[in-house]
Design a protein around this motif. Structure first.
Motif, PDB file in Angstrom:
ATOM      1  N   ARG A  48      16.884  12.406 -11.224  1.00  0.00           N
ATOM      2  CA  ARG A  48      16.330  12.985 -10.887  1.00  0.00           C
ATOM      3  C   ARG A  48      15.251  12.840  -9.516  1.00  0.00           C
ATOM      4  N   ASP A  49      14.728  11.278  -9.747  1.00  0.00           N
ATOM      5  CA  ASP A  49      13.535  10.826  -9.896  1.00  0.00           C
ATOM      6  C   ASP A  49      13.850   8.862 -10.027  1.00  0.00           C
ATOM      7  N   PRO A  50      15.121   8.478  -9.485  1.00  0.00           N
ATOM      8  CA  PRO A  50      15.277   7.336 -10.580  1.00  0.00           C
ATOM      9  C   PRO A  50      14.066   6.312  -9.825  1.00  0.00           C
ATOM     10  N   ILE A  51      13.166   6.747  -9.036  1.00  0.00           N
ATOM     11  CA  ILE A  51      12.314   5.704  -8.540  1.00  0.00           C
ATOM     12  C   ILE A  51      10.638   6.045  -9.257  1.00  0.00           C
ATOM     13  N   ALA A  52      10.647   6.979  -9.558  1.00  0.00           N
ATOM     14  CA  ALA A  52       8.968   7.303 -10.388  1.00  0.00           C
ATOM     15  C   ALA A  52       9.844   7.641 -11.592  1.00  0.00           C
ATOM     16  N   ASN A  53      10.820   7.628 -11.600  1.00  0.00           N
ATOM     17  CA  ASN A  53      11.246   7.204 -13.427  1.00  0.00           C
ATOM     18  C   ASN A  53      11.750   6.014 -13.306  1.00  0.00           C
ATOM     19  N   ILE A  54      10.968   4.461 -12.613  1.00  0.00           N
ATOM     20  CA  ILE A  54      11.512   3.574 -13.415  1.00  0.00           C
ATOM     21  C   ILE A  54      11.795   3.018 -14.604  1.00  0.00           C
ATOM     22  N   GLY A  67      -0.308 -28.478  -7.101  1.00  0.00           N
ATOM     23  CA  GLY A  67       0.656 -27.024  -8.616  1.00  0.00           C
ATOM     24  C   GLY A  67      -0.447 -25.907  -8.831  1.00  0.00           C
ATOM     25  N   GLU A  68      -1.458 -25.582  -8.485  1.00  0.00           N
ATOM     26  CA  GLU A  68      -2.157 -24.501  -8.304  1.00  0.00           C
ATOM     27  C   GLU A  68      -1.473 -23.324  -7.349  1.00  0.00           C
ATOM     28  N   VAL A  69      -1.472 -21.861  -8.739  1.00  0.00           N
ATOM     29  CA  VAL A  69      -0.987 -20.472  -7.938  1.00  0.00           C
ATOM     30  C   VAL A  69      -2.510 -20.019  -6.556  1.00  0.00           C
ATOM     31  N   ILE A  70      -1.796 -20.009  -5.570  1.00  0.00           N
ATOM     32  CA  ILE A  70      -1.803 -19.406  -4.708  1.00  0.00           C
ATOM     33  C   ILE A  70      -1.943 -17.551  -4.775  1.00  0.00           C
ATOM     34  N   PHE A  71       0.070 -17.334  -4.955  1.00  0.00           N
ATOM     35  CA  PHE A  71      -0.057 -16.101  -5.475  1.00  0.00           C
ATOM     36  C   PHE A  71       1.006 -15.562  -6.128  1.00  0.00           C
ATOM     37  N   LYS A  72       1.147 -14.529  -7.158  1.00  0.00           N
ATOM     38  CA  LYS A  72       2.233 -14.199  -7.538  1.00  0.00           C
ATOM     39  C   LYS A  72       2.458 -12.902  -7.524  1.00  0.00           C
ATOM     40  N   ALA A  73       3.531 -12.738  -8.241  1.00  0.00           N
ATOM     41  CA  ALA A  73       4.170 -10.869  -8.497  1.00  0.00           C
ATOM     42  C   ALA A  73       5.149 -11.337  -8.777  1.00  0.00           C
ATOM     43  N   ASP A  74       5.236 -10.124  -9.760  1.00  0.00           N
ATOM     44  CA  ASP A  74       6.605  -9.973 -10.794  1.00  0.00           C
ATOM     45  C   ASP A  74       7.240  -8.448 -10.172  1.00  0.00           C
ATOM     46  N   LEU A  75       8.480  -8.666 -11.176  1.00  0.00           N
ATOM     47  CA  LEU A  75       9.506  -7.772 -10.898  1.00  0.00           C
ATOM     48  C   LEU A  75       9.293  -7.022 -11.851  1.00  0.00           C
ATOM     49  N   GLY A  76       7.837  -6.312 -12.727  1.00  0.00           N
ATOM     50  CA  GLY A  76       7.973  -6.104 -13.750  1.00  0.00           C
ATOM     51  C   GLY A  76       9.000  -4.637 -14.227  1.00  0.00           C
ATOM     52  N   VAL A  77       9.768  -4.574 -13.409  1.00  0.00           N
ATOM     53  CA  VAL A  77      10.829  -3.096 -14.524  1.00  0.00           C
ATOM     54  C   VAL A  77      11.634  -3.678 -12.597  1.00  0.00           C
ATOM     55  N   LEU A  78      12.815  -3.471 -13.800  1.00  0.00           N
ATOM     56  CA  LEU A  78      13.968  -3.694 -12.417  1.00  0.00           C
ATOM     57  C   LEU A  78      15.295  -2.835 -12.905  1.00  0.00           C
ATOM     58  N   SER A  79      15.762  -1.701 -12.088  1.00  0.00           N
ATOM     59  CA  SER A  79      16.888  -1.113 -12.456  1.00  0.00           C
ATOM     60  C   SER A  79      17.925  -1.508 -11.401  1.00  0.00           C
ATOM     61  N   ARG A  80      19.349  -0.546 -11.616  1.00  0.00           N
ATOM     62  CA  ARG A  80      20.110  -1.002 -10.626  1.00  0.00           C
ATOM     63  C   ARG A  80      20.072  -0.312  -8.987  1.00  0.00           C
ATOM     64  N   GLN A  81      18.577   0.589  -9.099  1.00  0.00           N
ATOM     65  CA  GLN A  81      18.630   0.851  -7.601  1.00  0.00           C
ATOM     66  C   GLN A  81      17.201   0.864  -7.645  1.00  0.00           C
ATOM     67  N   ALA A  82      16.159   0.366  -7.612  1.00  0.00           N
ATOM     68  CA  ALA A  82      15.262  -0.667  -7.845  1.00  0.00           C
ATOM     69  C   ALA A  82      14.866  -1.488  -8.328  1.00  0.00           C
ATOM     70  N   SER A  83      13.080  -2.152  -7.744  1.00  0.00           N
ATOM     71  CA  SER A  83      12.383  -2.988  -8.922  1.00  0.00           C
ATOM     72  C   SER A  83      11.011  -2.270  -8.340  1.00  0.00           C
ATOM     73  N   GLN A  84      10.430  -2.281  -9.765  1.00  0.00           N
ATOM     74  CA  GLN A  84       8.486  -2.047  -9.852  1.00  0.00           C
ATOM     75  C   GLN A  84       7.856  -3.271  -9.257  1.00  0.00           C
ATOM     76  N   VAL A  85       7.093  -3.578  -8.267  1.00  0.00           N
ATOM     77  CA  VAL A  85       6.689  -4.629  -8.265  1.00  0.00           C
ATOM     78  C   VAL A  85       5.093  -4.203  -8.654  1.00  0.00           C
ATOM     79  N   GLN A  86       4.642  -5.835  -9.740  1.00  0.00           N
ATOM     80  CA  GLN A  86       3.911  -5.536 -10.426  1.00  0.00           C
ATOM     81  C   GLN A  86       3.295  -6.953 -10.941  1.00  0.00           C
ATOM     82  N   GLY A  87       1.812  -6.920 -11.015  1.00  0.00           N
ATOM     83  CA  GLY A  87       1.033  -8.292 -11.093  1.00  0.00           C
ATOM     84  C   GLY A  87       0.592  -8.691  -9.630  1.00  0.00           C
TER      85      GLY A  87
END
Length: 297
Positions: free
Chosen positions: A42-48, A215-235
């Motif tokens: 019913r809400d695949p992004i909110a319920n990812i 070799g020091e991290v400037i920026f990072k992000a994670d695809l913390g949750v991933l389904s066939r329809q959507a990803s949720q960016v975290q971190g």
């Protein structure tokens, strides 16, 4: 804003899930899978989170030690909650939230957070609080944003999937992000567990980063949750000395491009008071599609 270290909750922790109380709540089993899939859809992004779980495991039955999916069934599955280290509702509304809150308050388990659709989270916590369960912090308004097209601005091409050889550089940045966002160390739940989590994100191509010539991290992000329809960016994290230079929007545009190679919709949620981040996401093309809330314990 500085936050104090997390304090132990006054109710006991337990490695085993509690039993559902009598009434409309019950622990879901494999035969409930199709009905749970319909609820989540019913809400695949909110319920990812639950969407990704069902895609990976193909069942509503417990598959991870100490976790379960709790359902509200009064002649049909009306709502559900993932119950583990975190509590993540799906389809919970004003009518069903008190039952989940009562169950969680009575279970004796300590959870790190409840997060998800704002009405569900706040409704569940209202009942828990009424029954004497305190929160460390309540973030009642976290806009849920999404983009399903190419970014509106030029991506920063320095962003790429992290490499396992960079684990020792990525890990401190991940720890710094967690401490800034939550207010305590991710190692408080076990250093090895968090190290495995970061390594898994890198290994699966779900950690994105940009490193400088040293070799020091400037920026990072994670695809913390991933389904066939959507990803949720975290971190999402930008090195402190690089903040205020207008770099984050270009990096987030690159996150969108890379994430859309794995799923068509890219989503994230952000604290409503984080005006700088919200402006950056708007420049990239993210639009609000809902509201999340998070209760931290």
């Amino acid at each position: 804003m500085a936050r104090t270290a997390a304090k132990a909750a006054p109710w006991s922790a337990s490695p085993e899930p509690a039993r559902a109380s009598s009434g409309p709540l019950r622990v879901l089993a494999h035969e409930d899978t199709a009905e749970l899939q319909r609820l989540v859809a019913r809400d695949p992004i909110a319920n990812i989170y639950l969407a990704a779980h069902l895609e990976q495991h193909g069942t509503a039955a417990p598959v991870i030690l100490g976790t379960q999916i709790l359902g509200y069934d009064d002649g049909g599955l009306r709502a559900a909650c993932w119950v583990g280290a975190n509590v993540i509702p799906a389809g919970v509304d004003e009518a069903t939230a008190p039952a989940f809150g009562e169950y969680l308050a009575a279970s004796g388990r300590r959870h790190a957070s409840i997060y998800g659709s704002a009405a569900a989270v706040l409704g569940i916590f209202a009942e828990m609080e009424r029954r004497g369960v305190p929160a460390k912090e309540v973030r009642a308004n976290q806009p849920l944003l999404a983009i399903s097209s190419e970014p509106l601005i030029e991506p920063d091409r320095r962003l790429r999937p992290s490499r396992m050889s960079e684990f020792d550089q990525i890990l401190p940045a991940a720890v710094a992000m967690f401490e800034e966002e939550v207010g305590y160390s991710p190692y408080s739940g076990g250093e090895e567990f968090y190290r495995r989590r970061v390594a898994s994100l890198i290994r699966n191509g779900h950690s994105l980063s940009s490193l400088d010539e040293c070799g020091e991290v400037i920026f990072k992000a994670d695809l913390g949750v991933l389904s066939r329809q959507a990803s949720q960016v975290q971190g999402v994290w930008l090195r402190p000395e690089d903040r205020g230079r207008g770099l984050s929007a270009g990096y987030m545009a690159a996150v969108v491009q890379l994430a859309r190679k794995q799923a068509p919709v890219v989503s994230l949620y952000v604290n409503d008071y984080n005006a700088r981040a919200r402006a950056s996401y708007e420049r990239v093309g993210f639009e609000q599609i809902g509201s999340y809330a998070t209760v931290l314990f």
